[in-house]
Design a protein around this motif. Sequence first.
Motif, PDB file in Angstrom:
ATOM      1  N   LEU A 190       0.838  -1.199   0.000  1.00 17.84           N
ATOM      2  CA  LEU A 190       0.000   0.000   0.000  1.00 17.84           C
ATOM      3  C   LEU A 190       0.875   1.253   0.000  1.00 17.84           C
ATOM      4  CD1 LEU A 190      -2.887  -0.638   2.578  1.00 17.84           C
ATOM      5  CD2 LEU A 190      -3.113  -0.324   0.126  1.00 17.84           C
ATOM      6  N   PRO A 191       0.725   2.148  -0.985  1.00 15.11           N
ATOM      7  CA  PRO A 191       1.460   3.417  -0.946  1.00 15.11           C
ATOM      8  C   PRO A 191       0.977   4.257   0.234  1.00 15.11           C
ATOM      9  CG  PRO A 191      -0.160   3.423  -2.715  1.00 15.11           C
ATOM     10  CD  PRO A 191      -0.139   2.031  -2.181  1.00 15.11           C
ATOM     11  N   GLU A 192       1.824   5.189   0.667  1.00 12.99           N
ATOM     12  CA  GLU A 192       1.532   5.943   1.893  1.00 12.99           C
ATOM     13  C   GLU A 192       0.192   6.661   1.846  1.00 12.99           C
ATOM     14  OE1 GLU A 192       3.455   9.621   4.488  1.00 12.99           O
ATOM     15  OE2 GLU A 192       4.750   8.383   3.229  1.00 12.99           O
ATOM     16  N   THR A 193      -0.111   7.329   0.722  1.00 11.47           N
ATOM     17  CA  THR A 193      -1.362   8.102   0.631  1.00 11.47           C
ATOM     18  C   THR A 193      -2.585   7.196   0.738  1.00 11.47           C
ATOM     19  OG1 THR A 193      -1.153   7.982  -1.783  1.00 11.47           O
ATOM     20  CG2 THR A 193      -0.382   9.990  -0.702  1.00 11.47           C
ATOM     21  N   LEU A 194      -2.537   6.048   0.080  1.00  7.67           N
ATOM     22  CA  LEU A 194      -3.658   5.115   0.125  1.00  7.67           C
ATOM     23  C   LEU A 194      -3.775   4.489   1.507  1.00  7.67           C
ATOM     24  CD1 LEU A 194      -5.939   3.712  -1.333  1.00  7.67           C
ATOM     25  CD2 LEU A 194      -4.310   2.012  -2.183  1.00  7.67           C
ATOM     26  N   PHE A 195      -2.620   4.174   2.123  1.00  4.55           N
ATOM     27  CA  PHE A 195      -2.624   3.587   3.457  1.00  4.55           C
ATOM     28  C   PHE A 195      -3.310   4.529   4.447  1.00  4.55           C
ATOM     29  CE2 PHE A 195      -1.200   2.318   7.568  1.00  4.55           C
ATOM     30  CZ  PHE A 195      -0.883   0.974   7.491  1.00  4.55           C
ATOM     31  N   GLU A 196      -2.948   5.813   4.390  1.00  5.02           N
ATOM     32  CA  GLU A 196      -3.515   6.793   5.311  1.00  5.02           C
ATOM     33  C   GLU A 196      -5.018   6.927   5.112  1.00  5.02           C
ATOM     34  OE1 GLU A 196      -2.693  11.403   6.771  1.00  5.02           O
ATOM     35  OE2 GLU A 196      -1.758  10.633   4.932  1.00  5.02           O
ATOM     36  N   SER A 197      -5.454   6.957   3.860  1.00  7.23           N
ATOM     37  CA  SER A 197      -6.871   7.077   3.570  1.00  7.23           C
ATOM     38  C   SER A 197      -7.640   5.841   4.030  1.00  7.23           C
ATOM     39  CB  SER A 197      -7.076   7.302   2.071  1.00  7.23           C
ATOM     40  OG  SER A 197      -8.443   7.295   1.741  1.00  7.23           O
ATOM     41  N   GLU A 198      -7.063   4.652   3.806  1.00  4.71           N
ATOM     42  CA  GLU A 198      -7.714   3.412   4.208  1.00  4.71           C
ATOM     43  C   GLU A 198      -7.861   3.331   5.728  1.00  4.71           C
ATOM     44  OE1 GLU A 198      -8.899   0.428   2.484  1.00  4.71           O
ATOM     45  OE2 GLU A 198      -9.118   2.063   1.048  1.00  4.71           O
ATOM     46  N   LEU A 199      -6.810   3.742   6.428  1.00  6.95           N
ATOM     47  CA  LEU A 199      -6.808   3.616   7.880  1.00  6.95           C
ATOM     48  C   LEU A 199      -7.620   4.706   8.558  1.00  6.95           C
ATOM     49  CD1 LEU A 199      -5.668   1.933  10.211  1.00  6.95           C
ATOM     50  CD2 LEU A 199      -3.686   3.447  10.248  1.00  6.95           C
ATOM     51  N   PHE A 200      -7.387   5.959   8.178  1.00  8.69           N
ATOM     52  CA  PHE A 200      -8.018   7.088   8.851  1.00  8.69           C
ATOM     53  C   PHE A 200      -9.314   7.549   8.189  1.00  8.69           C
ATOM     54  CE2 PHE A 200      -3.447   8.403  10.090  1.00  8.69           C
ATOM     55  CZ  PHE A 200      -3.472   7.517  11.167  1.00  8.69           C
ATOM     56  N   GLY A 201      -9.528   7.163   6.933  1.00 17.23           N
ATOM     57  CA  GLY A 201     -10.669   7.671   6.199  1.00 17.23           C
ATOM     58  C   GLY A 201     -10.351   9.038   5.596  1.00 17.23           C
ATOM     59  N   HIS A 202     -11.273   9.579   4.804  1.00 16.56           N
ATOM     60  CA  HIS A 202     -11.059  10.902   4.220  1.00 16.56           C
ATOM     61  C   HIS A 202     -12.391  11.634   4.079  1.00 16.56           C
ATOM     62  CE1 HIS A 202     -11.688   8.395   0.482  1.00 16.56           C
ATOM     63  NE2 HIS A 202     -12.555   9.373   0.268  1.00 16.56           N
ATOM     64  N   VAL A 203     -12.281  12.944   3.901  1.00 13.96           N
ATOM     65  CA  VAL A 203     -13.488  13.750   3.713  1.00 13.96           C
ATOM     66  C   VAL A 203     -13.597  14.147   2.241  1.00 13.96           C
ATOM     67  CG1 VAL A 203     -13.466  14.638   6.061  1.00 13.96           C
ATOM     68  CG2 VAL A 203     -12.271  15.901   4.255  1.00 13.96           C
ATOM     69  N   ARG A 204     -14.746  14.563   1.872  1.00 13.61           N
ATOM     70  CA  ARG A 204     -15.001  14.974   0.485  1.00 13.61           C
ATOM     71  C   ARG A 204     -14.059  16.122   0.090  1.00 13.61           C
ATOM     72  NH1 ARG A 204     -20.781  17.342  -1.754  1.00 13.61           N
ATOM     73  NH2 ARG A 204     -20.120  17.685  -3.924  1.00 13.61           N
ATOM     74  N   GLY A 205     -13.420  15.982  -1.080  1.00 10.95           N
ATOM     75  CA  GLY A 205     -12.529  17.014  -1.581  1.00 10.95           C
ATOM     76  C   GLY A 205     -11.118  16.939  -1.041  1.00 10.95           C
ATOM     77  N   ALA A 206     -10.807  15.912  -0.228  1.00 11.55           N
ATOM     78  CA  ALA A 206      -9.467  15.793   0.356  1.00 11.55           C
ATOM     79  C   ALA A 206      -8.415  15.594  -0.723  1.00 11.55           C
ATOM     80  CB  ALA A 206      -9.430  14.638   1.357  1.00 11.55           C
ATOM     81  N   PHE A 207      -8.783  14.959  -1.814  1.00 15.40           N
ATOM     82  CA  PHE A 207      -7.871  14.735  -2.937  1.00 15.40           C
ATOM     83  C   PHE A 207      -8.712  14.448  -4.170  1.00 15.40           C
ATOM     84  CE2 PHE A 207      -8.226  10.924  -0.296  1.00 15.40           C
ATOM     85  CZ  PHE A 207      -8.789  10.016  -1.186  1.00 15.40           C
ATOM     86  N   THR A 208      -8.076  14.429  -5.312  1.00 11.30           N
ATOM     87  CA  THR A 208      -8.785  14.156  -6.565  1.00 11.30           C
ATOM     88  C   THR A 208      -9.458  12.787  -6.499  1.00 11.30           C
ATOM     89  OG1 THR A 208      -7.150  15.456  -7.776  1.00 11.30           O
ATOM     90  CG2 THR A 208      -8.554  13.964  -9.060  1.00 11.30           C
TER      91      THR A 208
END
Length: 441
Positions: free
Chosen positions: A196-214
């Motif tokens: 898992l690349p770092e950005t995907l790992f962080e999103s998978e673990l912590f979740g994300h909000v709308r508009g956080a990234f493309t």
Amino acid sequence: MTNIIASDTDPTSAMMLEGFDCPAILMDADYRILASNAAYVDSFGEIAADTGAHCYEVSHGYDVPCDQAGEACPLAACRESGHKERVLHIHRTPEGRQHVDVELLPIYDQAGELHRFVELLKPVHIASAELSTRHMVGSSAAFNTLVELINLVAPHDTSVLLLGESGTGKELAAAAIHQAGTRGDRPLVTVECAGLPETLFESELFGHVRGAFTGATQNKPGLLETAAGGTLFLDEIGDVPLGMQVKLLRLLETGSYRAVGSTTLQSADFRLICATHKDLPALVERGEFRRDLYYRINAFPIHLPALRERREDLPLLANSILGKLAGERRLHLTESAVRRLQGEHFAGNIRELRNILERALILARGNVIDQHVIERCLAADPGMHAAHTAADSWGDLKSQELHYLQTLLAHCEGDKAEAARIAGISVRSLYRKLGQVLQEH
């Protein structure tokens, strides 16, 4: 109702057994069973009165005490220490052989002499010494040590680090710890850290909000939120990118996190279990794994033995795996097939054994899997088979053992008694193993 077995038993002492909410027996210093409580009868059956039955005969079918039959004897240990002793044994039960957590309590008379012993027996349901398609299975000394450690740590919220080669069953062990713990009715959430690349790992673990990234078109909860109140299992934690290790450490130290793109701090409530087949201390020394994170996750290390370290479990393992793979189909693994499997190195451990048996399921023309079928299965992967055979040397096993014991000693800051306890061996054996291996190197 208390079952008084020996006629010379003090009824008052026997009635004391009913104060325990688990199976319990009263014994004298000669291993003779004097009485049992109702819970014991319910779990293990009634012992006939005035039979002169000894605990090792009833529980194991032995003619001699356990320590004379190659097993640890809690009564002998209790008699020597004068304090309560605990050990994991495999006992005979109406349902077959079963792992049992045995605790022995000493009773002193008015003169201060050891007079009687109370043995508490708590069946362990996370593993099986019989065929099972749902649990870890085995009865070897190495496997029993593993089950004992899992059983000891499960009731606590302590972070656990599962160590061992690929394919040794770390995910099953994590599930066993979770199920036997206080969070067993809550989710067990597995995070596959490898690849898992770092950005995907962080999103998978912590979740994300709308508009956080493309591409983040809506809020998405992370696996931490899914694991709330339960257990988070980080599989192959040695593959977590360095940048993400900082954020993981902060999570473990503060118990809080932010979803990607959010400024809102959220609380995390989970039990942590990690696993890796990598040499984490070596990664720490090379600067590839944070030292502070290593000590944070390594509160209670458990080594999962390789399949070649528990060859006596192979028949039980093979038949249990075969039963799960075959479904309704009734298959028989011959003794010659088992012997052929026991001669393999199994660098891929239980996962490799499963692959071989899955091939056998396809190649078997009838309901019998014999040595010839196993030979065909092994021939299907000749390169790997040759590599395994070349690697299967005593020196290689000794080197692995040395590395494990040295790592364990470092973790215990040189405390040999603690290292021996975690490894499931005596301090004398620890000295002997280190001495032998060092001499050979």
